[in-house]
Design an enzyme around this catalytic site. Structure first.
Site, PDB file in Angstrom:
ATOM      1  N   SER A 141      45.243  38.674  36.884  1.00  0.00           N
ATOM      2  CA  SER A 141      44.564  37.436  37.268  1.00  0.00           C
ATOM      3  C   SER A 141      44.583  37.242  38.778  1.00  0.00           C
ATOM      4  CB  SER A 141      45.220  36.239  36.574  1.00  0.00           C
ATOM      5  OG  SER A 141      45.034  36.301  35.180  1.00  0.00           O
ATOM      6  N   TYR A 142      45.727  37.491  39.374  1.00  0.00           N
ATOM      7  CA  TYR A 142      45.866  37.405  40.827  1.00  0.00           C
ATOM      8  C   TYR A 142      44.962  38.423  41.514  1.00  0.00           C
ATOM      9  CZ  TYR A 142      48.176  37.760  45.420  1.00  0.00           C
ATOM     10  OH  TYR A 142      48.464  37.806  46.767  1.00  0.00           O
ATOM     11  N   SER A 143      44.935  39.632  40.980  1.00  0.00           N
ATOM     12  CA  SER A 143      44.125  40.691  41.587  1.00  0.00           C
ATOM     13  C   SER A 143      42.638  40.356  41.525  1.00  0.00           C
ATOM     14  CB  SER A 143      44.396  42.023  40.885  1.00  0.00           C
ATOM     15  OG  SER A 143      45.723  42.442  41.097  1.00  0.00           O
TER      16      SER A 143
END
Length: 233
Positions: A141-143
């Site tokens: 999700s962060y990526s």
């Protein structure tokens, strides 16, 4: 006072944001956009996280214009982080959270810069070195969110998007030396982490026109013999 430069800073209460405020405040006038006030800044514009940004944008613009008709630099240092994989049932909630914390503030910075940035001004976005250089299936999700910020950096270089001779660059910092990171990773080698104060000093130098990055560039920030240095990608 009229000779001071103006900075519009989105995310002025995190560790890096506060370091930037402290570095700039002697010679710049600073307006921050955040969820709470920063008393070291000259002006705080507060966002209500319970409301959509669309309904708040005109109020934000008016408050920013009332403080300064134009800004020499617009920076987005807001963000968030979490670890997850595509297999987790919370992936959709996590993705929405990461987009809200990382991408929406960056879009806000770009949007405001189209009308509030001075000619020859500087926009700084915050990406992630680990995402830019590697695949990270354990923080998907962060990526995905940071990859969107990286793409926005490129999109903002399109002709007639920003004021004349504006520069947009995205910093790609390695791990910041913050109390939160030290608590989360107590066995790590803190000597290899980036001091926020040094990053702030680098951003101030760029904002004042010294060694400014090329338009559309990415600056991988790393520690070399105790100094934060940019590697332009």
């Amino acid at each position: 006072m009229s000779n001071l430069r103006n900075l519009l800073l989105i995310g002025g209460n995190g560790n890096l944001g506060r370091a930037v405020v402290n570095s700039f405040k002697q010679t710049w006038r600073i307006a921050i956009i955040d969820l709470q006030n920063n008393n070291d800044a000259n002006h705080s514009i507060l966002i209500d996280p319970s409301q959509e940004i669309t309904g708040q944008i005109e109020t934000i613009k008016k408050s920013a214009r009332d403080f300064a008709p134009a800004y020499d630099s617009v920076m987005c240092l807001a963000g968030g982080f979490l670890v997850d994989t595509i297999k987790e049932k919370d992936i959709f909630t996590n993705y929405a959270r990461m987009m809200r914390q990382n991408v929406l503030p960056s879009i806000l910075a770009g949007h405001l810069a189209t009308t509030l940035l001075s000619p020859n001004g500087l926009i700084v976005l915050t990406g992630a070195a680990a995402v830019f250089k590697n695949l990270n299936s354990n923080m998907i999700s962060y990526s995905l969110a940071k990859s969107s910020v990286h793409l926005l950096n490129k999109q903002l270089t399109a002709k007639n998007t920003l004021p004349e001779n504006a520069t947009v660059t995205t910093i790609l910092p390695e791990t910041l030396d913050t109390p939160q990171n030290r608590t989360a990773m107590p066995t790590a080698d803190f000597s290899k982490w980036l001091p926020p104060s040094q990053i702030a000093a680098l951003l101030k130098m760029w904002a004042e026109g010294s060694n400014r990055p090329k338009n559309g560039s990415f600056a991988h920030l790393k520690l070399v013999e105790g100094m934060v240095l940019p590697e332009f990608l």
